[in-house]
Motif scaffolding. Structure first.
Motif, PDB file in Angstrom:
ATOM      1  N   PRO A  21       0.832  -1.211   0.000  1.00 34.01           N
ATOM      2  CA  PRO A  21       0.000   0.000   0.000  1.00 34.01           C
ATOM      3  C   PRO A  21       0.868   1.262   0.000  1.00 34.01           C
ATOM      4  CG  PRO A  21      -0.751  -1.535   1.685  1.00 34.01           C
ATOM      5  CD  PRO A  21       0.552  -2.065   1.163  1.00 34.01           C
ATOM      6  N   TYR A  22       0.397   2.276  -0.704  1.00 35.39           N
ATOM      7  CA  TYR A  22       1.077   3.569  -0.779  1.00 35.39           C
ATOM      8  C   TYR A  22       0.021   4.663  -0.853  1.00 35.39           C
ATOM      9  CZ  TYR A  22      -0.111   3.408  -5.757  1.00 35.39           C
ATOM     10  OH  TYR A  22      -0.797   3.340  -6.946  1.00 35.39           O
ATOM     11  N   LEU A  23       0.436   5.886  -0.639  1.00 34.76           N
ATOM     12  CA  LEU A  23      -0.480   7.015  -0.747  1.00 34.76           C
ATOM     13  C   LEU A  23      -0.368   7.607  -2.149  1.00 34.76           C
ATOM     14  CD1 LEU A  23       0.095   8.745   2.713  1.00 34.76           C
ATOM     15  CD2 LEU A  23      -1.797   7.235   2.042  1.00 34.76           C
ATOM     16  N   ASP A  24      -1.501   7.772  -2.816  1.00 33.04           N
ATOM     17  CA  ASP A  24      -1.484   8.375  -4.152  1.00 33.04           C
ATOM     18  C   ASP A  24      -1.192   9.880  -4.032  1.00 33.04           C
ATOM     19  OD1 ASP A  24      -3.873   9.726  -3.542  1.00 33.04           O
ATOM     20  OD2 ASP A  24      -5.083   8.671  -5.026  1.00 33.04           O
ATOM     21  N   PRO A  25      -1.114  10.616  -5.154  1.00 32.65           N
ATOM     22  CA  PRO A  25      -0.739  12.039  -5.075  1.00 32.65           C
ATOM     23  C   PRO A  25      -1.655  12.915  -4.214  1.00 32.65           C
ATOM     24  CG  PRO A  25      -0.463  11.259  -7.307  1.00 32.65           C
ATOM     25  CD  PRO A  25      -1.140  10.153  -6.544  1.00 32.65           C
ATOM     26  N   ILE A  26      -2.882  12.452  -3.941  1.00 29.69           N
ATOM     27  CA  ILE A  26      -3.752  13.255  -3.074  1.00 29.69           C
ATOM     28  C   ILE A  26      -3.989  12.581  -1.720  1.00 29.69           C
ATOM     29  CG2 ILE A  26      -4.804  14.604  -4.925  1.00 29.69           C
ATOM     30  CD1 ILE A  26      -7.250  12.773  -4.765  1.00 29.69           C
ATOM     31  N   GLY A  27      -3.117  11.585  -1.398  1.00 32.06           N
ATOM     32  CA  GLY A  27      -3.119  11.006  -0.061  1.00 32.06           C
ATOM     33  C   GLY A  27      -4.069   9.853   0.191  1.00 32.06           C
ATOM     34  N   ILE A  28      -4.550   9.201  -0.873  1.00 35.01           N
ATOM     35  CA  ILE A  28      -5.472   8.075  -0.710  1.00 35.01           C
ATOM     36  C   ILE A  28      -4.686   6.765  -0.731  1.00 35.01           C
ATOM     37  CG2 ILE A  28      -7.445   6.845  -1.727  1.00 35.01           C
ATOM     38  CD1 ILE A  28      -8.322   9.583  -2.890  1.00 35.01           C
ATOM     39  N   PRO A  29      -4.880   5.888   0.290  1.00 38.48           N
ATOM     40  CA  PRO A  29      -4.203   4.590   0.285  1.00 38.48           C
ATOM     41  C   PRO A  29      -4.580   3.777  -0.962  1.00 38.48           C
ATOM     42  CG  PRO A  29      -5.089   5.050   2.458  1.00 38.48           C
ATOM     43  CD  PRO A  29      -5.654   6.092   1.523  1.00 38.48           C
ATOM     44  N   THR A  30      -3.552   3.247  -1.621  1.00 43.07           N
ATOM     45  CA  THR A  30      -3.692   2.601  -2.922  1.00 43.07           C
ATOM     46  C   THR A  30      -2.768   1.387  -2.961  1.00 43.07           C
ATOM     47  OG1 THR A  30      -4.056   4.816  -3.835  1.00 43.07           O
ATOM     48  CG2 THR A  30      -3.538   3.102  -5.408  1.00 43.07           C
ATOM     49  N   ILE A  31      -3.132   0.384  -3.787  1.00 41.99           N
ATOM     50  CA  ILE A  31      -2.292  -0.807  -3.920  1.00 41.99           C
ATOM     51  C   ILE A  31      -2.405  -1.349  -5.344  1.00 41.99           C
ATOM     52  CG2 ILE A  31      -4.036  -2.529  -3.232  1.00 41.99           C
ATOM     53  CD1 ILE A  31      -1.750  -3.822  -1.475  1.00 41.99           C
ATOM     54  N   GLY A  32      -1.435  -2.187  -5.716  1.00 43.40           N
ATOM     55  CA  GLY A  32      -1.489  -2.844  -7.026  1.00 43.40           C
ATOM     56  C   GLY A  32      -1.376  -1.851  -8.151  1.00 43.40           C
TER      57      GLY A  32
END
Length: 148
Positions: A21-32
């Motif tokens: 998991p990582y944070l996208d450019p606007i701070g939303i947890p994202t994966i894959g």
């Protein structure tokens, strides 16, 4: 209609694969490949376990069904595979609400072959109010796929 190979490749190229998991450019947890939630509607959290590329690809294909359905409901004129794929990529990245309110969709529904549609893709190159080079490139590639 389902997303074709060109559309899938475009989405994968711009979403990029991340196993953790990582944070996208606007701070939303994202994966894959850019997934912010799972098929069971559970949101991705920063505490989720890592996934393999194969799991991420399967997740993407499953998640795309939602966006394919939304594009199919919103687009009222017949479109070809490349046009559909470009619109699904746009919708996957920005959401159906943004597509539904866009001049892009209005133009597609008026005349799917209107060359000014390309200009509408590239207007959507901001995240958090900032122009992002990656989004500018993605929108240009979506427009190119749409008209290929």
């Amino acid at each position: 209609m389902n997303t074709g190979k060109k559309g899938l490749a475009l989405i994968k190229k711009y979403e990029g694969f991340k196993s953790k998991p990582y944070l996208d450019p606007i701070g939303i947890p994202t994966i894959g490949y850019g997934a912010t939630y799972y098929p069971n509607k559970k949101k991705v959290t920063m505490k989720d376990k890592a996934i393999s590329e194969q799991e991420a690809s399967s997740l993407l294909v499953e998640m795309l069904k939602v966006y394919e359905r939304q594009v199919s409901l919103l687009v009222r004129k017949p479109v070809n595979q490349n046009q559909f794929d470009a619109l699904v990529s746009f919708c996957y990245n920005l959401g159906a609400t943004n597509l539904s309110k866009s001049t892009l969709l209005k133009k597609v529904n008026a005349n799917p072959n209107d060359k000014t549609i390309a200009n509408e893709f590239v207007k959507w190159n901001k995240a958090g109010g900032k122009v992002l080079n990656g989004l500018t490139k993605r929108r240009k590639d979506e427009a190119a796929l749409y008209f290929s």
